[in-house]
Design an enzyme around this catalytic site. Structure first.
Site, PDB file in Angstrom:
ATOM      1  N   ASP A  35       0.814  -1.213   0.000  1.00 41.45           N
ATOM      2  CA  ASP A  35       0.000   0.000   0.000  1.00 41.45           C
ATOM      3  C   ASP A  35       0.850   1.266   0.000  1.00 41.45           C
ATOM      4  O   ASP A  35       0.365   2.348   0.294  1.00 41.45           O
ATOM      5  CB  ASP A  35      -0.976  -0.003   1.176  1.00 41.45           C
ATOM      6  CG  ASP A  35      -0.286  -0.107   2.521  1.00 41.45           C
ATOM      7  OD1 ASP A  35       0.954  -0.280   2.566  1.00 41.45           O
ATOM      8  OD2 ASP A  35      -0.987  -0.020   3.550  1.00 41.45           O
ATOM      9  N   SER A  36       2.113   1.169  -0.364  1.00 37.88           N
ATOM     10  CA  SER A  36       3.017   2.323  -0.323  1.00 37.88           C
ATOM     11  C   SER A  36       2.715   3.376  -1.389  1.00 37.88           C
ATOM     12  O   SER A  36       3.203   4.497  -1.292  1.00 37.88           O
ATOM     13  CB  SER A  36       4.468   1.873  -0.457  1.00 37.88           C
ATOM     14  OG  SER A  36       4.733   1.397  -1.758  1.00 37.88           O
ATOM     15  N   MET A  37       1.913   3.047  -2.390  1.00 38.36           N
ATOM     16  CA  MET A  37       1.577   4.009  -3.438  1.00 38.36           C
ATOM     17  C   MET A  37       0.131   4.485  -3.357  1.00 38.36           C
ATOM     18  O   MET A  37      -0.349   5.165  -4.253  1.00 38.36           O
ATOM     19  CB  MET A  37       1.852   3.421  -4.826  1.00 38.36           C
ATOM     20  CG  MET A  37       3.325   3.292  -5.162  1.00 38.36           C
ATOM     21  SD  MET A  37       4.203   4.862  -5.140  1.00 38.36           S
ATOM     22  CE  MET A  37       3.454   5.696  -6.523  1.00 38.36           C
TER      23      MET A  37
END
Length: 160
Positions: A35-37
């Site tokens: 979910d880093s983007m």
């Protein structure tokens, strides 16, 4: 009868070979595993990786790339925020490149308030990458600039 089977075989194999060639050298589906983007690209989303872009000499700031992570060797996606020779800094959650504030409407500023970094100058042959979800992203703030040779391609996301 043999000629007819040969024709069927060619008709069946040519599309398969074309798809394999396109996937190997041009474009490939890529499943996002973190979910880093977010919110730009959600975990589990399938995007297209455009491979010929890996051969570019420079990558424009703002483009999302896939590269081999220096931490674990897995394919990772992040946004290029600075290229070689540029100076990058984060002051109170706001990104500055060459001392100019960068507009990032896709960032949730409430989650990255009081974040500081740099300034750091990106060395020749490298790019500086950050995740859009800065509060949870492991990126160039942690492992430093990414070598251009590690870049696998750009992502066709429809958002920048």
């Amino acid at each position: 009868m043999s000629g007819e089977w040969t024709r069927y075989l060619v008709v069946a194999l040519v599309p398969v070979l074309v798809v394999l060639a396109v996937r190997a050298w041009v474009m490939e589906p890529f499943t996002v595993s973190s979910d880093s983007m977010e919110p730009t690209i959600s975990s589990g989303a399938v995007v297209l990786l455009y491979k010929p872009a890996a051969a570019l000499d420079t990558f424009p700031n703002g483009v999302v790339i896939a590269f081999t992570s220096p931490l674990d060797g897995h394919a990772t996606i992040k946004r290029v925020v600075a290229g070689e020779g540029q100076t990058v800094a984060i002051r109170d959650g706001e990104l500055y490149v060459d001392d100019i504030p960068i507009s990032e409407p896709f960032i949730d500023r409430s989650r990255i308030d009081a974040t500081y970094l740099g300034p750091q100058t990106v060395p020749t042959g490298y790019v500086f990458v950050l995740g859009d979800n800065r509060g949870v992203s492991v990126d160039s703030r942690d492992y430093g600039p990414v070598p251009r040779t590690a870049i696998q391609g750009t992502l066709l996301t429809g958002r920048k």
